[in-house]
Design a protein around this motif. Sequence first.
Motif, short mmCIF file in Angstrom:
data_model
loop_
_atom_site.label_atom_id
_atom_site.label_comp_id
_atom_site.label_asym_id
_atom_site.label_seq_id
_atom_site.Cartn_x
_atom_site.Cartn_y
_atom_site.Cartn_z
N VAL A 1 0.93 -1.04 -0.07
CA VAL A 1 0.21 0.03 0.08
C VAL A 1 0.96 1.34 -0.04
O VAL A 1 1.85 1.31 0.97
CB VAL A 1 -0.85 0.00 1.34
CG1 VAL A 1 -1.81 1.20 1.12
CG2 VAL A 1 -1.77 -1.16 1.19
N VAL A 2 0.69 2.06 -1.24
CA VAL A 2 1.63 3.30 -1.20
C VAL A 2 0.71 4.32 -0.75
O VAL A 2 -0.19 4.91 -1.50
CB VAL A 2 2.10 3.36 -2.48
CG1 VAL A 2 3.22 4.48 -2.89
CG2 VAL A 2 2.72 1.90 -3.06
N PRO A 3 1.37 5.17 0.34
CA PRO A 3 0.84 6.52 0.62
C PRO A 3 0.67 7.55 -0.64
O PRO A 3 1.59 7.71 -1.19
CB PRO A 3 1.37 7.04 1.98
CG PRO A 3 2.20 5.70 2.08
CD PRO A 3 2.54 4.82 0.95
N ALA A 4 -0.42 7.97 -0.93
CA ALA A 4 -0.62 9.01 -1.91
C ALA A 4 0.40 10.19 -1.92
O ALA A 4 1.03 10.55 -2.88
CB ALA A 4 -1.83 9.76 -2.25
N GLN A 5 0.76 10.49 -0.90
CA GLN A 5 1.66 11.84 -0.63
C GLN A 5 3.05 11.53 -0.82
O GLN A 5 3.86 12.31 -1.15
CB GLN A 5 1.34 12.47 0.67
CG GLN A 5 1.72 11.84 1.91
CD GLN A 5 0.71 10.67 2.31
OE1 GLN A 5 -0.23 10.44 1.60
NE2 GLN A 5 0.64 10.34 3.66
N GLU A 6 3.32 10.08 -0.88
CA GLU A 6 4.67 9.53 -0.96
C GLU A 6 4.88 8.91 -2.20
O GLU A 6 6.05 8.38 -2.46
CB GLU A 6 5.21 8.73 0.23
CG GLU A 6 5.06 9.26 1.74
CD GLU A 6 5.29 8.38 2.82
OE1 GLU A 6 6.41 7.71 2.80
OE2 GLU A 6 4.41 8.39 3.77
N ALA A 7 3.94 8.74 -3.16
CA ALA A 7 3.91 7.79 -4.21
C ALA A 7 5.09 8.23 -5.00
O ALA A 7 5.79 7.21 -5.48
CB ALA A 7 2.70 7.85 -4.90
N VAL A 8 5.14 9.44 -5.58
CA VAL A 8 6.13 9.89 -6.61
C VAL A 8 7.58 9.78 -5.81
O VAL A 8 8.45 9.51 -6.62
CB VAL A 8 6.03 11.43 -6.87
CG1 VAL A 8 6.98 11.89 -7.64
CG2 VAL A 8 4.60 11.49 -7.42
N THR A 9 7.84 10.17 -4.67
CA THR A 9 8.97 10.15 -4.09
C THR A 9 9.42 8.34 -3.87
O THR A 9 10.53 8.09 -4.25
CB THR A 9 9.35 10.56 -2.64
OG1 THR A 9 8.76 11.85 -2.68
CG2 THR A 9 10.41 10.48 -1.78
N ILE A 10 8.62 7.47 -3.74
CA ILE A 10 8.89 6.18 -3.60
C ILE A 10 9.08 5.58 -4.95
O ILE A 10 10.36 4.86 -5.04
CB ILE A 10 7.67 5.25 -2.99
CG1 ILE A 10 7.59 5.62 -1.27
CG2 ILE A 10 7.51 3.80 -3.10
CD1 ILE A 10 6.46 5.11 -0.76
N ALA A 11 8.36 5.91 -5.91
CA ALA A 11 8.74 5.52 -7.25
C ALA A 11 9.80 5.90 -7.79
O ALA A 11 10.77 5.08 -8.37
CB ALA A 11 7.57 5.85 -8.18
N SER A 12 10.36 7.26 -7.47
CA SER A 12 11.57 7.75 -7.99
C SER A 12 12.75 6.92 -7.40
O SER A 12 13.79 6.68 -8.07
CB SER A 12 11.78 9.05 -7.78
OG SER A 12 10.76 10.08 -8.45
N LYS A 13 12.73 6.80 -6.21
CA LYS A 13 13.79 6.20 -5.49
C LYS A 13 13.86 4.59 -6.05
O LYS A 13 15.10 3.96 -6.24
CB LYS A 13 13.68 5.88 -4.05
CG LYS A 13 14.67 5.43 -3.27
CD LYS A 13 14.61 6.00 -1.87
CE LYS A 13 15.69 5.24 -0.95
NZ LYS A 13 15.98 5.66 0.47
N ALA A 14 12.70 3.88 -5.97
CA ALA A 14 12.73 2.63 -6.63
C ALA A 14 13.50 2.37 -7.87
O ALA A 14 14.05 1.53 -8.16
CB ALA A 14 11.11 1.87 -6.49
N ILE A 15 12.76 3.48 -8.95
CA ILE A 15 13.30 3.16 -10.24
C ILE A 15 14.82 3.59 -10.33
O ILE A 15 15.70 2.80 -11.06
CB ILE A 15 12.84 4.42 -11.19
CG1 ILE A 15 11.16 4.08 -11.38
CG2 ILE A 15 13.46 4.55 -12.40
CD1 ILE A 15 10.39 5.08 -12.06
N MET A 16 15.51 4.58 -9.56
CA MET A 16 16.88 4.77 -9.24
C MET A 16 17.50 3.52 -8.88
O MET A 16 18.81 3.04 -9.49
CB MET A 16 17.13 5.87 -8.42
CG MET A 16 18.75 6.28 -8.20
SD MET A 16 18.81 7.46 -6.83
CE MET A 16 18.59 6.56 -5.55
#
Length: 217
Positions: A166-181
């Motif tokens: 479950v990904v918090p909406a307010q953290e989704a972009v940060t989490i996705a960017s870190k995972a892709i990196m």
Amino acid sequence: MPAPIDTHISQQLLECETATIGHFRENGFIDPAIHSLLAQTRVVGTAVTLSLPPTDGTLLNHAMRLVRPGDILVIDRQGDDRHACWGGVMTHVAKKLGVGGVIIDGMATDAQTIQELGFPVWCRGISALTTKLAGLGGTMNMPVTLGGLVIHPGDIILADESGVLVVPAQEAVTIASKAIMLQQQEEAILQRVAQGECLPDISGATEIIERVNRIEP
């Protein structure tokens, strides 16, 4: 019905493996005993939550009138580990409607049909004993507890063959960017290993062990 996930966020998260996020995050993962019936899959979508009485699937049938393409059904089975609320007919209907997938804190049935249709289902196991249309109640789009985690309607779900997050909406972009990196870094590490370098030297494990050994009496 909850507001659907932003398309841009969905596209970013689809590039992410849950296990990559597990390298840097502790929260948001449901019990790994709730596992994928497909060998390889990945979905991102909006949580549509249901809580079903153990023997009754009436509300789940009703939900098929309301679900939208990309929604992910998140089903609390109220502790029941015997009755399957999901099977072949539900799979055919959900696939036709464009439902993204279903996550069940309990059992499913007709695993062969699910796998043949390639429809994403996460559950605790398979059972021949199924729910009935008994009209016993339940809730829809209220908070539910699934695999030890409270999930709210509208939460962002990222699920693949490794697990459900479950990904918090307010953290989704940060989490996705870190995972892709991190995934890009992993590719670079594999290239260096292929060229003969030693993994612990690349990862920093060698340096950590040497430092620990130096400070030990």
